[in-house]
Every structure is written in C-alpha cells, then in structure tokens.
Design a protein around this motif. Structure first.
Motif, PDB file in Angstrom:
ATOM      1  N   GLU B 149       0.280   4.032  -8.078  1.00  0.00           N
ATOM      2  CA  GLU B 149       1.542   3.438  -7.610  1.00  0.00           C
ATOM      3  C   GLU B 149       1.397   2.976  -6.174  1.00  0.00           C
ATOM      4  O   GLU B 149       1.833   3.619  -5.239  1.00  0.00           O
ATOM      5  CB  GLU B 149       2.672   4.456  -7.765  1.00  0.00           C
ATOM      6  CG  GLU B 149       2.925   4.754  -9.227  1.00  0.00           C
ATOM      7  CD  GLU B 149       3.845   5.924  -9.447  1.00  0.00           C
ATOM      8  OE1 GLU B 149       3.810   6.856  -8.645  1.00  0.00           O
ATOM      9  OE2 GLU B 149       4.606   5.896 -10.421  1.00  0.00           O
ATOM     10  N   LEU B 150       0.764   1.834  -6.021  1.00  0.00           N
ATOM     11  CA  LEU B 150       0.399   1.383  -4.683  1.00  0.00           C
ATOM     12  C   LEU B 150       1.020   0.044  -4.313  1.00  0.00           C
ATOM     13  O   LEU B 150       0.658  -0.548  -3.317  1.00  0.00           O
ATOM     14  CB  LEU B 150      -1.131   1.246  -4.591  1.00  0.00           C
ATOM     15  CG  LEU B 150      -1.953   2.519  -4.791  1.00  0.00           C
ATOM     16  CD1 LEU B 150      -3.406   2.170  -4.966  1.00  0.00           C
ATOM     17  CD2 LEU B 150      -1.775   3.449  -3.621  1.00  0.00           C
ATOM     18  N   ALA B 151       1.940  -0.451  -5.123  1.00  0.00           N
ATOM     19  CA  ALA B 151       2.484  -1.790  -4.869  1.00  0.00           C
ATOM     20  C   ALA B 151       3.077  -1.859  -3.468  1.00  0.00           C
ATOM     21  O   ALA B 151       3.660  -0.908  -2.974  1.00  0.00           O
ATOM     22  CB  ALA B 151       3.545  -2.117  -5.910  1.00  0.00           C
ATOM     23  N   SER B 152       2.897  -3.024  -2.840  1.00  0.00           N
ATOM     24  CA  SER B 152       3.382  -3.165  -1.465  1.00  0.00           C
ATOM     25  C   SER B 152       3.910  -4.577  -1.253  1.00  0.00           C
ATOM     26  O   SER B 152       3.684  -5.462  -2.067  1.00  0.00           O
ATOM     27  CB  SER B 152       2.247  -2.878  -0.487  1.00  0.00           C
ATOM     28  OG  SER B 152       1.224  -3.823  -0.685  1.00  0.00           O
ATOM     29  N   TYR B 153       4.623  -4.755  -0.142  1.00  0.00           N
ATOM     30  CA  TYR B 153       5.195  -6.067   0.148  1.00  0.00           C
ATOM     31  C   TYR B 153       4.280  -6.919   1.018  1.00  0.00           C
ATOM     32  O   TYR B 153       4.513  -8.096   1.198  1.00  0.00           O
ATOM     33  CB  TYR B 153       6.548  -5.912   0.855  1.00  0.00           C
ATOM     34  CG  TYR B 153       7.571  -5.165   0.031  1.00  0.00           C
ATOM     35  CD1 TYR B 153       7.849  -5.574  -1.270  1.00  0.00           C
ATOM     36  CD2 TYR B 153       8.243  -4.069   0.536  1.00  0.00           C
ATOM     37  CE1 TYR B 153       8.775  -4.889  -2.043  1.00  0.00           C
ATOM     38  CE2 TYR B 153       9.172  -3.388  -0.231  1.00  0.00           C
ATOM     39  CZ  TYR B 153       9.435  -3.796  -1.521  1.00  0.00           C
ATOM     40  OH  TYR B 153      10.334  -3.125  -2.284  1.00  0.00           O
TER      41      TYR B 153
ATOM     42  N   ALA C 108       1.949 -10.855  -7.115  1.00  0.00           N
ATOM     43  CA  ALA C 108       0.493 -10.963  -7.248  1.00  0.00           C
ATOM     44  C   ALA C 108       0.018  -9.707  -7.945  1.00  0.00           C
ATOM     45  O   ALA C 108       0.053  -8.628  -7.376  1.00  0.00           O
ATOM     46  CB  ALA C 108      -0.170 -11.108  -5.891  1.00  0.00           C
ATOM     47  N   MET C 109      -0.367  -9.872  -9.201  1.00  0.00           N
ATOM     48  CA  MET C 109      -0.791  -8.707  -9.972  1.00  0.00           C
ATOM     49  C   MET C 109      -2.310  -8.595  -9.927  1.00  0.00           C
ATOM     50  O   MET C 109      -3.021  -9.501 -10.332  1.00  0.00           O
ATOM     51  CB  MET C 109      -0.317  -8.855 -11.418  1.00  0.00           C
ATOM     52  CG  MET C 109      -0.762  -7.724 -12.309  1.00  0.00           C
ATOM     53  SD  MET C 109      -0.274  -8.022 -14.004  1.00  0.00           S
ATOM     54  CE  MET C 109      -0.904  -6.533 -14.770  1.00  0.00           C
ATOM     55  N   GLY C 110      -2.768  -7.474  -9.447  1.00  0.00           N
ATOM     56  CA  GLY C 110      -4.199  -7.217  -9.454  1.00  0.00           C
ATOM     57  C   GLY C 110      -4.907  -7.704  -8.205  1.00  0.00           C
ATOM     58  O   GLY C 110      -4.366  -8.484  -7.420  1.00  0.00           O
ATOM     59  N   ALA C 111      -6.122  -7.223  -8.047  1.00  0.00           N
ATOM     60  CA  ALA C 111      -6.889  -7.522  -6.848  1.00  0.00           C
ATOM     61  C   ALA C 111      -7.151  -9.019  -6.693  1.00  0.00           C
ATOM     62  O   ALA C 111      -7.075  -9.556  -5.593  1.00  0.00           O
ATOM     63  CB  ALA C 111      -8.205  -6.753  -6.887  1.00  0.00           C
ATOM     64  N   VAL C 137       5.626  -9.287  -3.978  1.00  0.00           N
ATOM     65  CA  VAL C 137       5.071  -7.950  -4.203  1.00  0.00           C
ATOM     66  C   VAL C 137       3.604  -8.076  -4.604  1.00  0.00           C
ATOM     67  O   VAL C 137       3.249  -8.940  -5.410  1.00  0.00           O
ATOM     68  CB  VAL C 137       5.844  -7.207  -5.317  1.00  0.00           C
ATOM     69  CG1 VAL C 137       5.232  -5.845  -5.561  1.00  0.00           C
ATOM     70  CG2 VAL C 137       7.299  -7.048  -4.952  1.00  0.00           C
ATOM     71  N   TYR C 138       2.790  -7.224  -4.015  1.00  0.00           N
ATOM     72  CA  TYR C 138       1.385  -7.154  -4.403  1.00  0.00           C
ATOM     73  C   TYR C 138       1.165  -5.873  -5.190  1.00  0.00           C
ATOM     74  O   TYR C 138       1.598  -4.807  -4.769  1.00  0.00           O
ATOM     75  CB  TYR C 138       0.484  -7.111  -3.171  1.00  0.00           C
ATOM     76  CG  TYR C 138       0.581  -8.312  -2.282  1.00  0.00           C
ATOM     77  CD1 TYR C 138      -0.270  -9.389  -2.456  1.00  0.00           C
ATOM     78  CD2 TYR C 138       1.505  -8.370  -1.254  1.00  0.00           C
ATOM     79  CE1 TYR C 138      -0.201 -10.494  -1.640  1.00  0.00           C
ATOM     80  CE2 TYR C 138       1.590  -9.471  -0.424  1.00  0.00           C
ATOM     81  CZ  TYR C 138       0.736 -10.536  -0.614  1.00  0.00           C
ATOM     82  OH  TYR C 138       0.805 -11.611   0.194  1.00  0.00           O
ATOM     83  N   VAL C 139       0.497  -5.979  -6.301  1.00  0.00           N
ATOM     84  CA  VAL C 139       0.169  -4.790  -7.088  1.00  0.00           C
ATOM     85  C   VAL C 139      -1.353  -4.652  -7.106  1.00  0.00           C
ATOM     86  O   VAL C 139      -2.032  -5.451  -7.747  1.00  0.00           O
ATOM     87  CB  VAL C 139       0.693  -4.909  -8.536  1.00  0.00           C
ATOM     88  CG1 VAL C 139       0.446  -3.621  -9.291  1.00  0.00           C
ATOM     89  CG2 VAL C 139       2.154  -5.256  -8.553  1.00  0.00           C
ATOM     90  N   PRO C 140      -1.902  -3.669  -6.403  1.00  0.00           N
ATOM     91  CA  PRO C 140      -3.359  -3.534  -6.410  1.00  0.00           C
ATOM     92  C   PRO C 140      -3.863  -2.939  -7.721  1.00  0.00           C
ATOM     93  O   PRO C 140      -3.087  -2.415  -8.519  1.00  0.00           O
ATOM     94  CB  PRO C 140      -3.638  -2.587  -5.247  1.00  0.00           C
ATOM     95  CG  PRO C 140      -2.330  -2.243  -4.654  1.00  0.00           C
ATOM     96  CD  PRO C 140      -1.260  -2.664  -5.582  1.00  0.00           C
TER      97      PRO C 140
END
Lengths: 592, 219, 213
Positions: B149-153, C108-111, C137-140
């Motif tokens: 759970e690392l989502a960030s802005y 942005a989904m994924g690296a 939102v960025y989802v790593p």
C-alpha cells in the motif's frame, strides 16, 4: 512420441546436411565456428536453397528469422530456423551480409510466414529484403532515426554497454536518467535535425497500399473506406491497431500495425547479464511468465550444459501446464467478450485462473511476474502451506477437482451455445497448408488439423514421460480454435495430475551453488518451448562474456499475426474482432 | 433448439448464486470476517461469492510474496542498531534494471572500506520486484517487503527510497517471513557452531603441536 | 443516515439524527463524484491484466462504484495508465486525455507508467506518463497487485474528498488548455520543447561542424 521415432528422425537431418552441402557446392557450407551449427548460405542462392529445403527435404515450417550484428567482423548475419512439421530437430541457415549495404532476397514467396519477421529485421538492422512485398518498419514508426539493434546505435539514456553499471556502486548518489539528458526526456535527435523545416511522416502510404475493390456491378452501391481499429480499442487486447479497408461492411484488406508496446526487450536483453534477463522474460507474454522462464532457461542451459534435478523438472512441467490452463481460460473468457458476451464468461474464467495465480504467488512470490526458473533448476521449492492447507494437497485438489470442474462448466455453457456456434463456425477458416506456410503455431495451427506440438515434436524437459494427446481439429475456424483450447486444458490437467502423482517427494531443486554471475560458454543456441500460444523460441548468442551478445525472442503471438490479414479478408468487421480474439495475442510478446 | 444455450448460461449463473448460500450454511458464520474466512472462501473448497472486501479485510499475501525491497538492521541490547548490510554491492550488481545505488565509504585513517553503507537508494519507479537482491545477498541484509500500500500523490520525492525509508528491524522480517527467518537463523547458528568447532580444533591442534615442539625442545 | 456525509459543525437534535443530515455542498458533491468514478477501458501492458483482475469478481471494483469501464474517453472520469508508455503510443494517450471531459483524473499504475520502470533505459519508452499529462495518483509496484491498485483508488477518492467547488479548475474562469499532442519524428518530439530543441540541435550541429573543420 517414442524414442524409436526420434531416432528415426536423426538421419533425416544428416541427409539434409549432406545433400545441401553437396547440391550447392561452394554456395552452402557448414558453420564451423566454435559452438555454432547449421549452414552458411550465399545470399544470392538463398531462395533456391530454401526451396530445396522446403520441397525436397521436408522443412516446411520456417519458425524464426532474425539478425545478428557481428560488428567486429563487419557483417550482419540473418539467421533462419526451419523445422519439419512431422517433428524432429530443426535446421538453421545463415546468410552473412555486408554491414554497409545489407541486401538479401526475401523468403516471403517460399515461406509467407517470413513476412513480419523480415520486416522486423529490416526495422532493427536495416537489412533490405529484396522483393519483399511491403518492406516498411514494423515495431518503430516510419521516419525513426537509425537501426536500434545495431551494436553501434546508442539510445538517449545509454549508460554503458553492459550491466552492471559502474555508477551504482561504490560511488553512490542517486540520479534519474532524465538529469543527464539535455531534453529531460528519453529522446535523442540526429545531428543536423532542423526542427523548423521538418514534416512528420504520415500514414498515407499505408492507407494507399491497402487493397480496395470498388463495388461496380453490384446492386447496392457501397463506398470503399479505411477504418482504423485501435491502438486504443477494447477489442484489440491491448495497444494493437488494425487498419481495415472496407467495402461496405466487408473487409477487403487488413494490415496489422504494431509496436505500440515495443519495450526494447532485445536491446535491453543484450545489455543484461544472462541471469538478469530472466525477470524480463516474465514481461514478454505476461499471462504465461512461467513458460517464458522455462524457454529461456532451456536456451541458456543448452549452452551451459547444466543439469536440472529431477524434482525441479517435475515442478517446471507442472508450472508450465498450469500456465497453459490459465492462459487458455483467459483466452476463452475474452474470446467471449469479443463475441459480445460481455464480462460474465470472462468472470468465471478469471475465477479459475485466480486459483492458479495463488499457487504461483505462494511458490514464486508474484501472481504474474514469477521469475521462478534458474539455469539449473528453480528459485525455491513449494511452500509448506497455502491458504491453510498443505501445498501439495492444495495443488492436487486444484488439478484433480477444481480445474476440471471449471473447464467442464465453461464447456457446458459455451460449446453448445447457439450464439457462439453461429458467430464462430466457418469464420476465419485457415486451411492446413496455409497454416504451415504462414508459420502459425499453437492452437491456431492445431485447429487446422496439423498435429505439431513441440512437446512431442521435439520433446524438451521431461515431457516424454507423460501420457497426453496432442489436440487437433480439422476445420480451422474460430470455433475449432476454441475447442482445441478446451481440449488442451483437459490434457494439461491430465499432465498436472501425472506430475502430482509421480513427483519425488524430496529432492534438490537446484543443481550446484546459486550464483549471481553464471559462466556461459561461447556459441549459439535456440531454446524453444510450446507456449500456450505457439512456439516460443529464444535465440541466444554468447561470446563467453557475462552478457548475451545476441538475445532474440521468437514470439508466437507476433508470428501468428502474419496470417491475420488473410483470415479476415471477405469477412465483416465484427468477425475481424472475433478472429483476432481466436488467435489470442498478447501485446507484450507481439511488440516485445 | 434456439434459446437453450442462453438458458444454460443463466443456469450456470444461478448455480453460482445458490452455491454462495449453500456455502454460507455449510460454513455457518465462518465465511466472512473470521480468522478462517479467507481460507474457506479462497481455497479450492470454496464456492460461490469469493470477493475480498478489500479495505475492510485483506487477502493475506503468502510468505514468498515480494514487492519492494527493504534493508534489515538488528537492535542491539544497548539500544543502538547494526546494519546487516556490508555494502558489498552484490545487490546493485545483480539488479536487472539497475535501480539500486549504494554509497560505500572508507575509513579516513586506514583507507579501508567501512562495512556499512553510508546511504542506500532504491528507485521504486524502476524496481521490477524480481527479488534477485534478496536472493543473492550473502548477508540476508536485503529482503522483499510485503507492504504493497504505497500509492502516493507525488513521485519525485516519495519514489526514491533512501536508507532511512528502507531500514526495518529484523523483528519485522521475522514477522512477515517466519519460515525463511527460522531457516536462515538455523543455518547461521550451524555455520557459527561449525566455525567455533573448527577454531577450537585448530586451537587444540596448535596447542598439541606447541606441546610437542616444547617436548622436542626439552629433549 | 450516512455518517461520513454529516457535518459535525452543525448539530442536529438527537431526535432527528436518524432522519436528517446536514452537510455541505462540497461534501455531497465530492461524495457523489468519488463513488462513481468511471475509468476508461485503457490497457497498455502487464498492469492492465491486474486491472482486469481488479475488475473481476475476486476484488470487485464495483464495490467502489467504478465498474463502469467506458470504452470512450468522452464518458470517462479516470484514465488508469496501466503499463509501459511507449513513444509510439504516447500521442494517442495525450489525445485520449484531451478528449476526456473535466473533471478528469489520471492514475499512473505501476512502475512503468510512473517513471519508466524496468524498461526505462529503452529507446522507445517514455520515462513516466507525467512527462506529458498531469498525474493524480501513482501506484508503485511491478505490477501492483489488485489490492495495491484498490489502495491507489482509495487514495484518489481521498484526493477528491479534499477538493472544493470554490477552487476546482473546471469551474474556474480560465479555459483549460489541451496538452499539445507529441509528434513522431526521428524521435518523439514534444511541441512544448520546440525552443529547447531548436537550441540544442543547433548546438549539436555547431559541434559536428567544428569537428569537421
């Protein structure tokens, strides 16, 4: 296939070699370089040699065409791999060309399956295929500067020729590649590029090249129009584009346009060390990462001569077959999506697939990107428990009960469904001779009645120990491809059941000591497996260094697309979507 | 006959619906929000609805699950911490997309490298979660985390993990991967015991040799 | 009634609490929007498979009101950039983004979508979609698991909750500018970098000329 049969096949290869060298004295010679095999053919003689190979020697299936840039010897080599659909080892031909002006006659008239692969070699190496009907870039766009896979071509974020990069350790400091690029983006322009006097290339020539018929003489006047389906379209299974010429609603010509997911797998692969390529192979056909791993491991093990322990072999086969089931589940679910049964069948198919993914996640550590095989074995053994159960019991349960039930359920409510039947039967018919000529593979080939499956044709791993059938059908239409997939899933569960019965309870899963830097002797190898979508081949050239000199992936989805245009001609637009769905492509593999 | 296929399809859907209720009765009260709920609903036995009500309940990840790597440190008895990492650089070398940067520093007096990294960076926008760093680390100093759970802005700051962000205690590792931890600790203890035994044997041999020599000299 | 909607600043008599909720316009507006985010059917690569799995029955994105995947950008609120963005594809992505009506969000989904991912060094890969369109939102992860994606979606909902009718750009005075669509030339060319490119290319030319001399 029994041992006797494979022995019977051996002399054929020798006959081939003798007669090829004898018949084309001086123009064909054996490749005598250390670690290489096959024949080096004079460029001008290639079509004749290929005709003899196909017609007299029975090598009717051209599996792979690729290039290698030997910059030190100042030549580019085009490598052809051909097979017999009756089975046995393949043969390879090489043509050596001058780097400055590489021209070679095309093989499209003899093997139509060479079409896209030759275009790819042209795109990546600039080799001109004399006589090719449509020689234009295929993965990159028209107007792109340079031939990326040539060894002296450098990209914008180029750091060093090989990994590991020196800046990572021990100096330290972190930076993003953007910081070094004058544009702050991954771009590079040729010297002298004048931004003010420049017009971008258009697709006009592509549109003009399409075959259009005018509807004169018909009772109803219809216009000829060109429609782009994709690259952003729900039916194209990703970023794939079909340029369709229509007469009314009937397709007169169809050109696939790809490269929208071209991620430079091979260029990066040649910079990586051998081991570093393994997780990248996961991302080729991202629905089948386990069998991608297997193919690559086989190719490198061939070069290394590594042994794989017994238990590891069984687990490999188990994982490859589970992958096949999960892939076919997905393919069938989304074929139904394409037919208009939006979501529901796909949901049931995905549900069965999720359980297989649980096995992958628990053993390999990731649902999709397994990175599980190593050269000489596996990364790790099964875990002790999975969802509170003993893992072996979980998998046995899965392959004995759950999966067969799920397959039966799909079969029960889809196979006899009148909409499925009326949309699929007689659509996209591919006759067997064409299926072979176009180098199609997997269910696409077997639905046309050609019983060619590498698991028996050229057995790898321990497939010769299991009892299973090669599923074929005879009509070669969309419906038969669907049926072959259902049958194959059943056969795969049978193999899995045999694996779970015969697998040694204890044992090593890796031979030797795990090393992060493996020694690979110089030479070439072509490792291939029967992936769920067809023959997946890895052509690897090693110079004895830590990283492969050439790393090529013969992707089944990519080659299978060669025939798409042929299949769609004369059908309606809605059928093109179904035909594409029945070929079952994954863009990660098409574009690499 | 037309229509049977559609009826059959609907029958399958209805059966799945009914299965949910049958399973609810079969595992009365255990199918939702209990300790065994996930194993019952998600196992091979489970039928019917198997949706994970994500933020309220989470599908447990298996021990081998890998996401972003993290670094291990040991808590000493006096409250200080020791990094397991010796900045040997193997993880940076084996990393396929080369997303690890390590700063190794040297002792200013002796010039020899200090066996602790000054800093350690992982660009998680490049990391491909392959797990090689953890697999090939000879000191069990870098492991793959379970925290997804690392989502960030914002990514410019948040997505380059430095050493402070990567450091986690060994106890955390033992909690997410108990079996791996146990196996490694046993192996380490065995190794130590072997080394100690070797040392003892060597010392004994040395003493014996010395005694022999002394005896010889005495003669 | 719905507790998350009620405004704690305005007390409601206890006998009415079961029937009446007083809320602010912002809250109810955002509540409606965040519970019905319609994503676009837009899969690029591996992450798209995990996105489909999120939409399937096990993780069931419908619980968030997001199951209505729209095939056309005109009906979509959210673009989940799920996978590697290549140079050949980015003009289409920018065009799709421009076609989406406000309010629109990009995840942005994924690296790969965040910053290029493992393929960043490749010659045909864009190092992050945020080089071209704004990302919320960025989802790593590579790929993020379905639960990680859901966490990202919850983060997006939180972001929407924080917005106010008074300050959102789509009710503002200025018209929102479309992002200029990149062009494919010898390499990918961003029209916003025209000046920089002209200057840099000139320099390269000067350098090569001086070398020739």
């Amino acid at each position: 296939m029994s041992d006797k049969d494979s022995l019977d096949n051996m002399p054929v290869n020798e006959v081939a070699s003798d007669s090829l060298v004898a018949r084309f004295d001086g123009e064909v010679r054996s490749d005598t370089r250390e670690g290489y095999e096959g024949y080096i053919v004079d460029a001008n003689m290639l079509p004749e040699v290929a005709s003899v190979l196909r017609d007299d020697l029975g090598y009717d299936y051209l599996s792979s065409v690729t290039g290698v840039d030997y910059i030190d010897d100042n030549h580019i080599e085009v490598v052809y791999h051909a097979d017999q659909t009756t089975g046995g080892k393949g043969i390879n031909l090489k043509v050596q060309l001058d780097r400055e002006n590489p021209i070679v006659p095309t093989l499209v008239p003899i093997y139509p399956g060479a079409d896209f692969q030759e275009r790819e070699v042209f795109d990546m190496y600039g080799v001109k295929f004399d006589g090719h009907p449509n020689l234009r870039r295929i993965l990159m766009w028209d107007g792109f500067h340079g031939y990326p896979l040539r060894k002296d071509w450098k990209e914008a974020y180029y750091e060093e020729d090989i990994k590991p990069f020196d800046s990572r350790w021990p100096g330290g400091g972190v930076k993003r590649s953007e910081a070094d690029n004058p544009y702050g983006k991954n771009v590079n322009y040729p010297p002298g590029f004048d931004i003010n006097n420049w017009t971008p290339e258009t697709d006009d020539s592509l549109y003009e090249s399409l075959e259009k018929t005018n509807s004169n003489g018909k009772s109803l006047h219809t216009d000829s129009i060109v429609v782009n389906i994709g690259p952003q379209h729900p039916s194209t299974h990703g970023v794939f584009r079909m340029v369709v010429a229509l007469d009314g609603e009937t397709i007169t010509d169809l050109q696939p346009v790809m490269g929208y997911l071209h991620r430079n797998h091979e260029k990066i692969g040649e910079r990586n060390t051998f081991l570093q390529n393994m997780p990248y192979t996961d991302r080729l056909d991202y629905l089948c990462s386990m069998s991608n791993n297997l193919g690559y491991a086989l190719a490198v093990e061939q070069l290394m001569g590594a042994d794989v322990p017994e238990r590891a072999q069984y687990i490999r086969v188990l994982m490859a077959e589970l992958t096949r089931i999960s892939n076919h589940m997905w393919a069938i679910g989304f074929l139904l999506n394409d037919l208009g049964a939006f979501q529901t069948p796909a949901l049931y198919a995905i549900r069965a697939r999720e359980l297989i993914l649980d096995v992958f996640e628990a053993t390999a550590g990731s649902r999709m990107m397994c990175n599980y095989m190593r050269f000489g074995g596996l990364a790790r053994d099964f875990p002790d428990t999975l969802r509170g159960e003993d893992t072996v019991k979980f998998i046995t349960d899965l392959v004995d009960n759950t999966l067969p039930k799920a397959i039966d359920e799909l079969d029960h409510f889809l196979t006899a469904n009148e909409i499925v039947r009326s949309r699929c039967i007689g659509v996209g018919v591919l006759p067997p001779d064409k299926a072979i000529a176009y180098s199609t593979g997997g269910p696409l080939l077997r639905a046309s009645g050609v019983s060619y499956d590498l698991r028996t044709a050229d057995p790898y791993s321990i497939y010769d120990r299991f009892d299973f059938n090669i599923c074929t059908r005879s009509n070669g239409d969309v419906y038969d491809r669907y049926l072959v997939r259902v049958d194959e899933m059943r056969e795969s569960t049978r193999i899995c059941q045999q694996v779970m019965r015969d697998i040694p309870a204890e044992g090593e899963i890796f031979s030797g000591k795990p090393q992060y830097s493996v020694k690979v002797p110089a030479g070439e190898s072509y490792g291939r497996v029967e992936n769920p979508k067809g023959e997946l081949g890895y052509y690897v050239v090693s110079t004895g260094k830590a990283n492969p000199y050439r790393y090529h992936v013969r992707a089944p989805s990519f080659v299978n697309l060669t025939v798409l245009g042929e299949l769609c001609k004369g059908h309606k637009v809605a059928d093109a979507v179904v035909i594409l769905g029945s070929i079952d492509i994954v863009l990660g593999e098409v574009d690499r | 006959m037309y229509g049977t296929g559609i009826l059959k399809g609907m029958g399958v859907t209805i059966r799945h619906l009914v299965d949910s209720f049958v399973d609810d009765m079969r595992f009365l009260g255990q199918r939702y929000y209990s300790d065994s709920s996930m194993n019952i609903r998600q196992g091979t036995e489970g039928r019917g609805v198997f949706t994970v009500q994500y933020p309220d309940e989470k599908l447990p990840v298996p021990e081998q699950f890998r996401f972003i790597p993290f670094l291990l440190y040991e808590n000493n008895e006096d409250g200080s911490t020791t990094d397991r990492c010796t900045s040997c650089g193997i993880c940076a070398k084996v990393c396929p997309p080369q997303c690890i940067w390590i700063e190794r520093s040297s002792d200013p007096d002796t010039g020899r490298p200090i066996p602790e990294p000054t800093n350690f960076y992982i660009d998680i926008d490049i990391c491909m979660n392959c797990g090689y760093c953890a697999e090939y680390c000879p000191f069990d100093a870098i492991k793959m985390d379970h925290d997804y759970e690392l989502a960030s802005y914002d990514r410019t700051e948040a997505h380059i993990f430095d050493k402070a962000r990567l450091d986690k205690p060994v106890e955390y590792y033992a909690s997410i991967r108990p079996n791996d931890y146990l196996a490694e600790e046993t192996a380490r203890a065995e190794e130590l015991a072997k080394k100690a035994a070797k040392k003892e044997a060597a010392a004994a041999r040395k003493a014996a040799a010395a005694a022999k020599k002394a005896a010889a000299e005495d003669n | 009634m719905n507790n998350e909607l009620s405004n704690p600043d305005i007390p409601v008599p206890s006998e009415l609490q079961s029937a009446v909720t007083i809320t602010s316009l912002d809250k109810i507006y955002n509540w409606g929007r965040r519970s019905s985010i319609w994503p676009m059917v837009f899969g690029l690569a591996c992450c798209a498979i995990e996105m489909i799995c999120t939409a399937a029955s096990r993780f069931d994105i419908a619980r968030f009101g997001m199951e209505v995947f729209r095939a056309t950008p005109r009906q979509a609120d959210l673009m989940i950039v799920s996978g590697t963005v290549t140079k050949k594809m980015v003009p289409q992505i920018v065009r799709l983004f421009n076609q989406m009506p406000e309010p629109k969000y990009v995840m942005a989904m994924g690296a790969c979508a965040s910053g290029g991912g493992p393929f960043k060094e490749g010659y045909n890969v864009v190092s992050g979609i945020d080089k071209f369109v704004p990302v919320d939102v960025y989802v790593p992860g590579c790929p993020p698991t379905p639960q990680a994606l859901l966490h990202g979606l919850i983060k997006l909902q939180e972001k929407i909750d924080g917005q106010s009718l008074k300050s959102v750009r789509w009710y503002g005075q200025e018209t929102s500018e479309a992002v200029p669509v990149p062009v494919l030339g010898p390499d990918l060319f961003d029209p916003r970098q025209h000046a920089l490119l002209a200057q840099q290319a000139g320099q390269v030319q000067e350098n090569t000329e001086s070398v020739e001399k």
